[in-house]
Design a protein around this motif. Structure first.
Motif, PDB file in Angstrom:
ATOM      1  N   TRP A  67       7.277  22.873 -42.653  1.00  0.00           N
ATOM      2  CA  TRP A  67       6.341  22.103 -43.463  1.00  0.00           C
ATOM      3  C   TRP A  67       6.155  20.681 -42.961  1.00  0.00           C
ATOM      4  O   TRP A  67       5.049  20.124 -43.072  1.00  0.00           O
ATOM      5  N   THR A  68       7.197  20.076 -42.435  1.00  0.00           N
ATOM      6  CA  THR A  68       7.093  18.698 -41.962  1.00  0.00           C
ATOM      7  C   THR A  68       6.709  18.604 -40.494  1.00  0.00           C
ATOM      8  O   THR A  68       6.735  17.512 -39.908  1.00  0.00           O
ATOM      9  N   LYS A  69       6.313  19.738 -39.875  1.00  0.00           N
ATOM     10  CA  LYS A  69       6.002  19.746 -38.446  1.00  0.00           C
ATOM     11  C   LYS A  69       4.605  20.281 -38.125  1.00  0.00           C
ATOM     12  O   LYS A  69       4.185  20.190 -36.972  1.00  0.00           O
ATOM     13  N   VAL A  70       3.907  20.838 -39.096  1.00  0.00           N
ATOM     14  CA  VAL A  70       2.638  21.517 -38.815  1.00  0.00           C
ATOM     15  C   VAL A  70       1.470  20.775 -39.459  1.00  0.00           C
ATOM     16  O   VAL A  70       1.650  19.847 -40.242  1.00  0.00           O
ATOM     17  N   TRP A  71       0.267  21.220 -39.119  1.00  0.00           N
ATOM     18  CA  TRP A  71      -0.933  20.751 -39.812  1.00  0.00           C
ATOM     19  C   TRP A  71      -1.110  21.568 -41.094  1.00  0.00           C
ATOM     20  O   TRP A  71      -0.877  22.767 -41.114  1.00  0.00           O
ATOM     21  N   LEU A  72      -1.544  20.888 -42.150  1.00  0.00           N
ATOM     22  CA  LEU A  72      -1.676  21.512 -43.460  1.00  0.00           C
ATOM     23  C   LEU A  72      -3.064  21.237 -44.042  1.00  0.00           C
ATOM     24  O   LEU A  72      -3.633  20.155 -43.843  1.00  0.00           O
ATOM     25  N   LEU A  73      -3.574  22.200 -44.766  1.00  0.00           N
ATOM     26  CA  LEU A  73      -4.875  22.059 -45.407  1.00  0.00           C
ATOM     27  C   LEU A  73      -4.746  21.158 -46.630  1.00  0.00           C
ATOM     28  O   LEU A  73      -3.937  21.418 -47.527  1.00  0.00           O
ATOM     29  N   GLY A  74      -5.570  20.108 -46.663  1.00  0.00           N
ATOM     30  CA  GLY A  74      -5.486  19.154 -47.764  1.00  0.00           C
ATOM     31  C   GLY A  74      -6.592  19.255 -48.777  1.00  0.00           C
ATOM     32  O   GLY A  74      -6.377  19.033 -49.970  1.00  0.00           O
ATOM     33  N   GLY A  75      -7.802  19.579 -48.334  1.00  0.00           N
ATOM     34  CA  GLY A  75      -8.908  19.618 -49.281  1.00  0.00           C
ATOM     35  C   GLY A  75     -10.221  19.845 -48.575  1.00  0.00           C
ATOM     36  O   GLY A  75     -10.284  20.220 -47.408  1.00  0.00           O
ATOM     37  N   ARG A  76     -11.279  19.586 -49.297  1.00  0.00           N
ATOM     38  CA  ARG A  76     -12.647  19.871 -48.850  1.00  0.00           C
ATOM     39  C   ARG A  76     -13.368  18.557 -48.569  1.00  0.00           C
ATOM     40  O   ARG A  76     -13.336  17.631 -49.388  1.00  0.00           O
ATOM     41  N   SER A  77     -14.044  18.467 -47.439  1.00  0.00           N
ATOM     42  CA  SER A  77     -14.709  17.229 -47.047  1.00  0.00           C
ATOM     43  C   SER A  77     -15.756  16.784 -48.059  1.00  0.00           C
ATOM     44  O   SER A  77     -15.902  15.579 -48.319  1.00  0.00           O
ATOM     45  N   ASP A  78     -16.504  17.735 -48.636  1.00  0.00           N
ATOM     46  CA  ASP A  78     -17.567  17.323 -49.542  1.00  0.00           C
ATOM     47  C   ASP A  78     -17.043  16.833 -50.886  1.00  0.00           C
ATOM     48  O   ASP A  78     -17.823  16.395 -51.730  1.00  0.00           O
ATOM     49  N   TRP A 173     -12.207  19.260 -40.091  1.00  0.00           N
ATOM     50  CA  TRP A 173     -12.701  20.368 -39.275  1.00  0.00           C
ATOM     51  C   TRP A 173     -13.319  21.438 -40.158  1.00  0.00           C
ATOM     52  O   TRP A 173     -12.728  21.852 -41.160  1.00  0.00           O
ATOM     53  N   ASN A 174     -14.521  21.831 -39.791  1.00  0.00           N
ATOM     54  CA  ASN A 174     -15.196  22.959 -40.427  1.00  0.00           C
ATOM     55  C   ASN A 174     -15.325  22.784 -41.933  1.00  0.00           C
ATOM     56  O   ASN A 174     -15.161  23.728 -42.703  1.00  0.00           O
ATOM     57  N   SER A 175     -15.593  21.549 -42.352  1.00  0.00           N
ATOM     58  CA  SER A 175     -15.819  21.130 -43.742  1.00  0.00           C
ATOM     59  C   SER A 175     -14.545  20.976 -44.554  1.00  0.00           C
ATOM     60  O   SER A 175     -14.608  20.783 -45.765  1.00  0.00           O
ATOM     61  N   PHE A 176     -13.380  21.007 -43.898  1.00  0.00           N
ATOM     62  CA  PHE A 176     -12.111  20.827 -44.595  1.00  0.00           C
ATOM     63  C   PHE A 176     -11.315  19.665 -43.994  1.00  0.00           C
ATOM     64  O   PHE A 176     -11.517  19.297 -42.835  1.00  0.00           O
ATOM     65  N   VAL A 177     -10.417  19.115 -44.799  1.00  0.00           N
ATOM     66  CA  VAL A 177      -9.568  17.998 -44.389  1.00  0.00           C
ATOM     67  C   VAL A 177      -8.144  18.513 -44.188  1.00  0.00           C
ATOM     68  O   VAL A 177      -7.618  19.249 -45.036  1.00  0.00           O
ATOM     69  N   TRP A 178      -7.550  18.125 -43.071  1.00  0.00           N
ATOM     70  CA  TRP A 178      -6.216  18.570 -42.697  1.00  0.00           C
ATOM     71  C   TRP A 178      -5.322  17.359 -42.471  1.00  0.00           C
ATOM     72  O   TRP A 178      -5.797  16.302 -42.047  1.00  0.00           O
ATOM     73  N   PHE A 179      -4.034  17.520 -42.728  1.00  0.00           N
ATOM     74  CA  PHE A 179      -3.083  16.426 -42.527  1.00  0.00           C
ATOM     75  C   PHE A 179      -1.759  16.999 -42.053  1.00  0.00           C
ATOM     76  O   PHE A 179      -1.519  18.214 -42.098  1.00  0.00           O
ATOM     77  N   SER A 180      -0.875  16.113 -41.604  1.00  0.00           N
ATOM     78  CA  SER A 180       0.471  16.515 -41.223  1.00  0.00           C
ATOM     79  C   SER A 180       1.458  15.468 -41.705  1.00  0.00           C
ATOM     80  O   SER A 180       1.149  14.270 -41.743  1.00  0.00           O
ATOM     81  N   GLU A 200     -16.096  28.774 -37.006  1.00  0.00           N
ATOM     82  CA  GLU A 200     -17.218  27.847 -37.117  1.00  0.00           C
ATOM     83  C   GLU A 200     -18.571  28.534 -37.305  1.00  0.00           C
ATOM     84  O   GLU A 200     -19.450  27.985 -37.982  1.00  0.00           O
ATOM     85  N   PRO A 201     -18.800  29.757 -36.731  1.00  0.00           N
ATOM     86  CA  PRO A 201     -20.114  30.404 -36.945  1.00  0.00           C
ATOM     87  C   PRO A 201     -20.448  30.697 -38.401  1.00  0.00           C
ATOM     88  O   PRO A 201     -21.620  30.948 -38.723  1.00  0.00           O
ATOM     89  N   TYR A 202     -19.461  30.680 -39.287  1.00  0.00           N
ATOM     90  CA  TYR A 202     -19.736  30.942 -40.706  1.00  0.00           C
ATOM     91  C   TYR A 202     -20.334  29.734 -41.422  1.00  0.00           C
ATOM     92  O   TYR A 202     -20.869  29.875 -42.523  1.00  0.00           O
ATOM     93  N   HIS A 203     -20.194  28.554 -40.850  1.00  0.00           N
ATOM     94  CA  HIS A 203     -20.749  27.326 -41.433  1.00  0.00           C
ATOM     95  C   HIS A 203     -20.391  27.158 -42.912  1.00  0.00           C
ATOM     96  O   HIS A 203     -21.273  27.127 -43.784  1.00  0.00           O
TER      97      HIS A 203
END
Length: 455
Positions: A67-78, A173-180, A200-203
């Motif tokens: 958990w403290t070493k990877v990228w994690l999904l945080g939320g939605r850009s919009d 990336w791809n309309s989502f926010v990521w953090f580590s 990405e093709p799904y937009h």
């Protein structure tokens, strides 16, 4: 594929028919989502130790080495389009602030006041000109820097180091926010590889929120990840889906840290006899595509392909751009696991994403996030953002299929603690589970290494 089903002996499986579903030619997809079968990794047949699902010691190793070493999904850009917009998200014992800056970039910080440890914001979304701790009014700018410490002259040691919250890596990336949580984490491009081309093709940026739910489940987060990493359980706890999808002819692909399977939708499972009438769930697929089931003159077995052809022909006139998707993607479920905790079902018209978060201290509990997004046809008004809901399992329904999973998982968690259950007995239909644990082992014990049988 004559007498085998995806490499398995159809005659030895519990199926009533051998089915040869339409598959896209891998050479035809160009730069779109790859469809070719990836080579299966050779991961053996050993039992996966049950203890890693409930052991506090293994939970500690997960926190320190995953958990403290990877990228994690945080939320939605919009959810954060303007300066000062923020998302506060919890992961295990930590809480993180994701903040839109004046220049349009995103910055991430631990959600904790440097004075006495108070959380600056509760989990959720909002907008702020500054972050002021409610306890003693220490105040931070959107950039994480301390703007004001009341009575600073009384702190003989001065202010905290750098007078700022720790900056954490983050990206969009791809309309989502990521953090580590790791300031030295690998570049996101390397972490997510090769899924950029896949997804990405799904937009998803063209899709609006349809559901935003957090449910407290009484099971380990990996118990949930496992449930969505195989279709073997469809014939067990989701019998109604056998008249909606082909749970046997499933393509499994493992890629480095991540994996996927491809499931034909608008199809009938080979485990049941072909019905003479259109099943209700497939009827709904046809209606959603714009077809009139009452006028359909083809066979039930042809509906999947005919829906694909109809959507290809009529999508543009409906305001739906399917130009970057192959024909399979117009009906089927391309299901991805983004290591460690994101399960995402991507479809031409919607995305169903599950984020599985560990409890802060109890390996027998987790948070299960359901995020659903629907394609907004060009020219139509963007709908109002749905309200976030948070409740315990059983308080509300989350839909028939997910309710079935939710009902089953606590009993799985309890059963794994039995002295008579050494661990998971995994078959080839569950290859993604074995691959997932191999990646866990790589992080926790080192590449190519395995942990002890019990912890």
């Amino acid at each position: 594929m004559n007498d085998h089903v995806m490499g398995w002996d159809a005659g030895a499986m519990d199926v009533r028919r051998v089915v040869h579903p339409y598959r896209v030619d891998p050479e035809s997809v160009g730069n779109g989502t790859p469809v070719e079968k990836a080579p299966d990794p050779q991961l053996g047949t050993e039992v996966i130790p049950a203890a890693r699902y409930f052991s506090p010691d293994y939970m500690k190793l997960e926190w320190e080495r995953v958990w403290t070493k990877v990228w994690l999904l945080g939320g939605r850009s919009d959810d954060m389009p303007e300066p000062g917009d923020y998302i506060c998200t919890d992961i295990g014992k930590e809480s993180v602030l994701l903040v839109r800056q004046a220049d349009g970039s995103i910055r991430a910080f631990p959600n904790v006041c440097l004075h006495r440890g108070n959380r600056l914001r509760p989990e959720g979304r909002g907008n702020a000109e500054k972050f002021q701790c409610m306890y003693h009014h220490w105040t931070y700018g959107l950039d994480g820097k301390l703007d004001h410490i009341p009575d600073l002259c009384t702190f003989l040691q001065g202010g905290p180091k750098d007078m700022a919250l720790t900056a954490l890596p983050c990206t969009e990336w791809n309309s989502f926010v990521w953090f580590s949580l790791d300031q030295d984490v690998e570049p996101f491009e390397d972490f997510i590889d090769p899924l950029k081309r896949h997804l990405e093709p799904y937009h998803p940026e063209r899709m609006a929120w349809m559901r935003d739910i957090t449910v407290e489940w009484d099971c380990n987060w990996k118990t949930s990840v496992d449930a969505f990493n195989e279709t073997y359980h469809v014939q067990g706890i989701h019998p109604q889906l056998k008249w909606y999808l082909d749970d046997v002819n499933v393509q499994i692909d493992c890629y480095g840290k991540h994996s996927r399977y491809l499931i034909p939708f608008a199809a009938i499972s080979p485990r049941v006899a072909m019905p003479s009438q259109i099943p209700p769930a497939i009827h709904e697929i046809m209606v959603h595509a714009g077809m009139d089931p009452a006028e359909y003159e083809g066979r039930v077995s042809d509906i999947r392909r005919d829906v694909q052809l109809f959507k290809r022909e009529h999508g543009a006139s409906q305001g739906k751009d399917y130009s970057e998707l192959n024909d399979e993607q117009l009906t089927d479920d391309y299901h991805y696991t983004i290591f460690p905790n994101v399960s995402v079902n991507v479809h031409a018209d919607d995305v169903m994403l599950f984020r599985q978060r560990p409890h802060a201290s109890d390996p027998n509990k987790m948070l299960y996030d359901i995020w659903m997004f629907g394609l907004v046809p060009e020219g139509e008004e963007w709908p109002e953002r749905v309200r976030h809901q948070h409740f315990r399992h059983g308080d509300k329904t989350i839909g028939q299929v997910l309710d079935q999973d939710a009902f089953n998982l606590p009993t799985v968690q309890t059963g794994m603690k039995s002295d008579y259950f050494p661990g998971l007995w995994i078959g080839d239909q569950e290859l993604r589970i074995r691959h997932f644990h191999k990646v866990m082992d790589d992080y926790i014990y080192g590449p190519g290494e395995k942990g002890p049988g019990d912890l």
